[in-house]
Write a protein that holds these residues in place. Structure first.
Motif, mmCIF file in Angstrom:
data_model
loop_
_atom_site.group_PDB
_atom_site.id
_atom_site.type_symbol
_atom_site.label_atom_id
_atom_site.label_comp_id
_atom_site.label_asym_id
_atom_site.label_seq_id
_atom_site.Cartn_x
_atom_site.Cartn_y
_atom_site.Cartn_z
ATOM 1 N N VAL A 263 0.835 -1.201 0.000
ATOM 2 C CA VAL A 263 0.000 0.000 0.000
ATOM 3 C C VAL A 263 0.874 1.257 0.000
ATOM 4 O O VAL A 263 0.626 2.213 -0.750
ATOM 5 C CB VAL A 263 -0.947 -0.014 1.219
ATOM 6 N N ALA A 264 1.930 1.248 0.807
ATOM 7 C CA ALA A 264 2.824 2.404 0.897
ATOM 8 C C ALA A 264 3.571 2.637 -0.413
ATOM 9 O O ALA A 264 3.857 3.790 -0.776
ATOM 10 C CB ALA A 264 3.819 2.211 2.040
ATOM 11 N N ASN A 265 3.881 1.571 -1.126
ATOM 12 C CA ASN A 265 4.588 1.707 -2.411
ATOM 13 C C ASN A 265 3.771 2.500 -3.423
ATOM 14 O O ASN A 265 4.330 3.063 -4.370
ATOM 15 C CB ASN A 265 4.908 0.328 -2.992
ATOM 16 N N GLN A 266 2.449 2.540 -3.233
ATOM 17 C CA GLN A 266 1.573 3.321 -4.113
ATOM 18 C C GLN A 266 1.143 4.642 -3.463
ATOM 19 O O GLN A 266 0.229 5.305 -3.953
ATOM 20 C CB GLN A 266 0.340 2.486 -4.488
ATOM 21 N N SER A 267 1.809 4.986 -2.352
ATOM 22 C CA SER A 267 1.520 6.228 -1.613
ATOM 23 C C SER A 267 0.057 6.310 -1.199
ATOM 24 O O SER A 267 -0.580 7.371 -1.260
ATOM 25 C CB SER A 267 1.901 7.453 -2.463
ATOM 26 N N LEU A 268 -0.475 5.161 -0.764
ATOM 27 C CA LEU A 268 -1.874 5.089 -0.341
ATOM 28 C C LEU A 268 -2.023 4.838 1.155
ATOM 29 O O LEU A 268 -3.137 4.609 1.634
ATOM 30 C CB LEU A 268 -2.601 3.983 -1.109
ATOM 31 N N ASP A 269 -0.927 4.876 1.902
ATOM 32 C CA ASP A 269 -0.990 4.532 3.314
ATOM 33 C C ASP A 269 -1.749 5.561 4.147
ATOM 34 O O ASP A 269 -2.131 5.272 5.283
ATOM 35 C CB ASP A 269 0.409 4.299 3.897
ATOM 36 N N ASP A 270 -2.003 6.743 3.606
ATOM 37 C CA ASP A 270 -2.828 7.720 4.312
ATOM 38 C C ASP A 270 -4.314 7.541 3.991
ATOM 39 O O ASP A 270 -5.165 8.206 4.587
ATOM 40 C CB ASP A 270 -2.393 9.146 3.974
#
Length: 239
Positions: free
Chosen positions: A136-143
């Motif tokens: 998820v973080a690799n797609q900058s979606l962790d927020d």
């Protein structure tokens, strides 16, 4: 995200290194359904996330809608939670707090697919939850995308008490009783006009098929119900 780029290409690029079984046509359908809820209040709920393929597709849609979040409920079994059954298939048991979740009885994983699809995931990281977070973080979606370790029963007790959703994607325990229970819990969160969706529908899981037939297709509270792809079913909740 570039608005003029075909979204299906963006989805495919975003999940190409994410382990899992959700096909691109289903991810695209999820994305389109999520975007169709623009203007409705509530967030997105996913039950059954594995490494995050569908969560990423939903997260891309949520990012376009700006104020929408994605809550991902999964047991996220560790490598040590898996065990071999007497017949050579594999299941897992997960302990969260003081509760034991004894899963994968009706949908056990046979040795060949276990070694081919599941073992490599844990070679990457012994924590499935950590793998999910990394994907998820690799797609900058962790927020935007938040994992919750447990099932919907636990989420209903420990999750946000004011939670509402405009789209719910169910891909958890495939037994009839479990799917019926998940539908009942989701209906407490689902806003009128929202969507409820199912993976592995009308394929090879009779529990899923019967639950959808009994609780969705035969239910007048749903204004629209349709099989979208080979194994993906969705219905719109009228309230």
């Amino acid at each position: 995200m570039t608005q003029t780029a075909p979204i299906i290409q963006s989805i495919e690029k975003s999940v190409k290194d994410v382990p899992g079984w959700t096909p691109i046509d289903q991810l695209y359908s999820l994305f389109v359904l999520a975007v169709s809820t623009t203007g409705l209040k509530g967030d997105i709920l996913e039950l059954g996330s594995w490494c995050g393929r569908s969560a990423i597709a939903l997260g891309l849609a949520a990012r376009l809608m700006k104020e929408t979040k994605v809550m991902c409920v999964d047991l996220f079994p560790e490598k040590s939670d898996w065990y071999e059954n007497k017949d050579g298939s594999y299941s897992f048991k997960v302990t969260i707090g003081d509760k034991l979740f004894d899963a994968y009885h009706e949908q056990t994983v046979w040795k060949e697919p276990f070694e081919r699809d599941i073992v490599p995931v844990y070679q990457r990281n012994e924590s499935l939850l950590e793998t999910f977070r990394q994907c998820v973080a690799n797609q900058s979606l962790d927020d935007i995308v938040t994992p919750f370790r447990g099932d919907l029963a636990l989420f209903s007790k420990e999750g946000p008490q004011d939670f509402k959703c405009k789209l719910a994607f169910i891909d958890g325990d495939h037994s009839y009783e479990a799917v019926c229970g998940d539908i009942a819990r989701v209906e407490k969160y689902l806003v009128p006009g929202g969507w409820i969706c199912f993976d592995d529908a009308f394929s090879s899981y009779e529990g899923v098929n019967k639950a959808i037939s009994d609780k969705i297709i035969a239910n007048p509270r749903y204004s629209f119900a349709q099989q979208f792809t080979r194994k993906f079913f969705a219905a719109r909740f009228s309230g």
